[in-house]
Design a protein around this motif. Structure first.
Motif, mmCIF file in Angstrom:
data_model
loop_
_atom_site.group_PDB
_atom_site.id
_atom_site.type_symbol
_atom_site.label_atom_id
_atom_site.label_comp_id
_atom_site.label_asym_id
_atom_site.label_seq_id
_atom_site.Cartn_x
_atom_site.Cartn_y
_atom_site.Cartn_z
ATOM 1 N N ASP A 254 33.579 53.208 25.054
ATOM 2 C CA ASP A 254 33.653 51.804 24.682
ATOM 3 C C ASP A 254 34.608 51.076 25.623
ATOM 4 O OD1 ASP A 254 36.325 52.301 23.770
ATOM 5 O OD2 ASP A 254 35.493 52.999 21.873
ATOM 6 N N LEU A 255 34.779 49.779 25.383
ATOM 7 C CA LEU A 255 35.585 48.950 26.280
ATOM 8 C C LEU A 255 37.043 49.391 26.295
ATOM 9 C CD1 LEU A 255 35.702 46.499 28.153
ATOM 10 C CD2 LEU A 255 36.087 45.062 26.136
ATOM 11 N N ALA A 256 37.597 49.681 25.142
ATOM 12 C CA ALA A 256 38.999 50.081 25.068
ATOM 13 C C ALA A 256 39.249 51.378 25.822
ATOM 14 C CB ALA A 256 39.424 50.226 23.608
ATOM 15 N N LYS A 257 38.372 52.356 25.626
ATOM 16 C CA LYS A 257 38.520 53.626 26.338
ATOM 17 C C LYS A 257 38.298 53.433 27.837
ATOM 18 C CE LYS A 257 37.144 56.591 22.466
ATOM 19 N NZ LYS A 257 36.143 57.554 21.959
ATOM 20 N N GLY A 258 37.374 52.537 28.173
ATOM 21 C CA GLY A 258 37.119 52.273 29.588
ATOM 22 C C GLY A 258 38.324 51.677 30.286
ATOM 23 N N ILE A 259 38.992 50.729 29.625
ATOM 24 C CA ILE A 259 40.195 50.127 30.211
ATOM 25 C C ILE A 259 41.304 51.160 30.323
ATOM 26 C CG2 ILE A 259 41.990 48.407 29.813
ATOM 27 C CD1 ILE A 259 39.842 46.666 28.497
ATOM 28 N N LYS A 260 41.436 52.007 29.308
ATOM 29 C CA LYS A 260 42.458 53.051 29.337
ATOM 30 C C LYS A 260 42.206 54.054 30.454
ATOM 31 C CE LYS A 260 44.871 56.317 26.326
ATOM 32 N NZ LYS A 260 44.919 56.904 24.950
ATOM 33 N N SER A 261 40.922 54.307 30.757
ATOM 34 C CA SER A 261 40.579 55.275 31.800
ATOM 35 C C SER A 261 40.939 54.789 33.201
ATOM 36 C CB SER A 261 39.084 55.584 31.754
ATOM 37 O OG SER A 261 38.316 54.464 32.180
ATOM 38 N N LEU A 262 41.197 53.491 33.345
ATOM 39 C CA LEU A 262 41.535 52.948 34.664
ATOM 40 C C LEU A 262 42.933 53.349 35.109
ATOM 41 C CD1 LEU A 262 40.071 49.344 34.295
ATOM 42 C CD2 LEU A 262 39.017 51.325 35.397
ATOM 43 N N GLY A 263 43.766 53.766 34.176
ATOM 44 C CA GLY A 263 45.109 54.215 34.528
ATOM 45 C C GLY A 263 46.097 53.066 34.581
ATOM 46 N N ASP A 264 47.126 53.269 35.409
ATOM 47 C CA ASP A 264 48.223 52.297 35.472
ATOM 48 C C ASP A 264 47.863 51.114 36.359
ATOM 49 O OD1 ASP A 264 48.344 53.315 38.037
ATOM 50 O OD2 ASP A 264 50.061 54.610 37.634
ATOM 51 N N GLN A 265 48.836 50.233 36.557
ATOM 52 C CA GLN A 265 48.625 49.012 37.318
ATOM 53 C C GLN A 265 48.546 49.230 38.827
ATOM 54 O OE1 GLN A 265 48.050 45.803 36.073
ATOM 55 N NE2 GLN A 265 47.738 47.031 34.237
ATOM 56 N N GLU A 266 48.618 50.478 39.275
ATOM 57 C CA GLU A 266 48.457 50.744 40.705
ATOM 58 C C GLU A 266 46.994 50.676 41.124
ATOM 59 O OE1 GLU A 266 50.280 54.400 41.750
ATOM 60 O OE2 GLU A 266 52.306 53.763 41.234
ATOM 61 N N SER A 267 46.095 50.682 40.156
ATOM 62 C CA SER A 267 44.669 50.593 40.453
ATOM 63 C C SER A 267 44.234 49.136 40.515
ATOM 64 C CB SER A 267 43.863 51.317 39.372
ATOM 65 O OG SER A 267 42.484 51.036 39.500
ATOM 66 N N PRO A 268 43.493 48.737 41.537
ATOM 67 C CA PRO A 268 42.999 47.355 41.605
ATOM 68 C C PRO A 268 42.166 46.978 40.387
ATOM 69 C CG PRO A 268 42.692 48.454 43.707
ATOM 70 C CD PRO A 268 43.121 49.503 42.738
ATOM 71 N N LEU A 269 41.351 47.917 39.895
ATOM 72 C CA LEU A 269 40.521 47.628 38.732
ATOM 73 C C LEU A 269 41.368 47.424 37.484
ATOM 74 C CD1 LEU A 269 37.478 50.038 39.189
ATOM 75 C CD2 LEU A 269 37.780 47.699 39.996
ATOM 76 N N ALA A 270 42.452 48.180 37.358
ATOM 77 C CA ALA A 270 43.340 48.013 36.208
ATOM 78 C C ALA A 270 43.979 46.632 36.217
ATOM 79 C CB ALA A 270 44.411 49.103 36.219
ATOM 80 N N ARG A 271 44.352 46.151 37.390
ATOM 81 C CA ARG A 271 44.966 44.824 37.469
ATOM 82 C C ARG A 271 43.942 43.734 37.158
ATOM 83 N NH1 ARG A 271 47.811 47.447 41.815
ATOM 84 N NH2 ARG A 271 46.261 46.761 43.336
ATOM 85 N N VAL A 272 42.717 43.908 37.647
ATOM 86 C CA VAL A 272 41.664 42.927 37.341
ATOM 87 C C VAL A 272 41.365 42.916 35.847
ATOM 88 C CG1 VAL A 272 39.233 42.366 37.707
ATOM 89 C CG2 VAL A 272 40.643 43.051 39.656
#
Length: 233
Positions: A64-82
């Motif tokens: 789901d969306l929540a798990k997907g966002i969590k899978s992006l990791g920390d703020q060092e990932s460009p996708l996590a920041r977006v």
């Protein structure tokens, strides 16, 4: 005592005019800074590309969306920041003092704009200093050519003063001048190669982030309870 052969490059450089030496020094500084950018971009763009590819795959595979966002990791990932920007804007919209029907109409365009802004912000960060490589690629040969032309002008002036056009008189000055063009090409060629290389990698990064934005928006529309259901009377 001169430990260098008469025909060595260092000997030719030491015999060049002040203007040609300044041109060579300037080209040397350009080369140093361009190689610094190249090594830094190898790391930053390579890391960003890896995190975007892995993050997108993890997000799609998440339940789901929540798990997907969590899978992006920390703020060092460009996708996590977006994703963080999108979630922040969504929370603000959720708390806005408007009815659910109005929120439902706004959420899609709002998230799309925020995701686009996030991608643009990441791309600006990744492309920072790359224009300097393009400048080196375009300008370095002409800067070197200027040094060559100046050196040849000085050589012809020396020939006129010596009143001799013998090869032994002409060759050293022209050789000194031609080194400037050679250095200009040595600066321009790597800058051109790596500039085009980085552009290709950046296109991959941007495409990956655009794909992620589409997947994020689609999943958000499916899973946000009030986003796809009109408010009942």
């Amino acid at each position: 005592m001169n430990f260098l052969p008469d025909n060595s490059i260092l000997t030719l450089l030491s015999g060049a005019t002040l203007a040609v030496k300044l041109v060579m020094l300037f080209l040397g500084c350009m080369s140093l800074w361009s190689w610094t950018i190249i090594f830094l971009k190898f790391f930053t763009i390579g890391t960003a590309r890896k995190k975007v590819i892995q993050g997108y795959e993890a997000f799609v595979a998440a339940g789901d969306l929540a798990k997907g966002i969590k899978s992006l990791g920390d703020q060092e990932s460009p996708l996590a920041r977006v994703a963080s920007l999108a979630i922040k804007e969504f929370r603000l919209l959720e708390k806005a003092g408007v009815n659910r029907e109005r929120k439902r109409l706004l959420v899609k365009d709002t998230l799309r704009r925020v995701l686009k802004q996030g991608i643009s912000k990441e791309m600006r960060s990744l492309t920072r200093n790359l224009p300097f490589l393009a400048t080196c690629a375009n300008a370095a040969p002409f800067i070197g050519l200027f040094g060559t032309v100046w050196g040849i002008m000085h050589s012809f002036h020396s020939i006129g003063m010596a009143q001799s056009a013998a090869l032994a008189t002409v060759a050293p000055g022209i050789s000194e001048a031609l080194i400037a063009t050679a250095i200009g090409l040595l600066v321009a060629i790597p800058a051109t190669i790596f500039y085009n290389y980085f552009l290709g990698k950046l296109n991959e990064v941007e495409s990956g982030m655009v794909d992620f934005a589409g997947a994020f928006l689609n999943r958000a529309e499916r899973e946000i309870a009030w986003a796809d259901k009109p408010e009942r009377a």
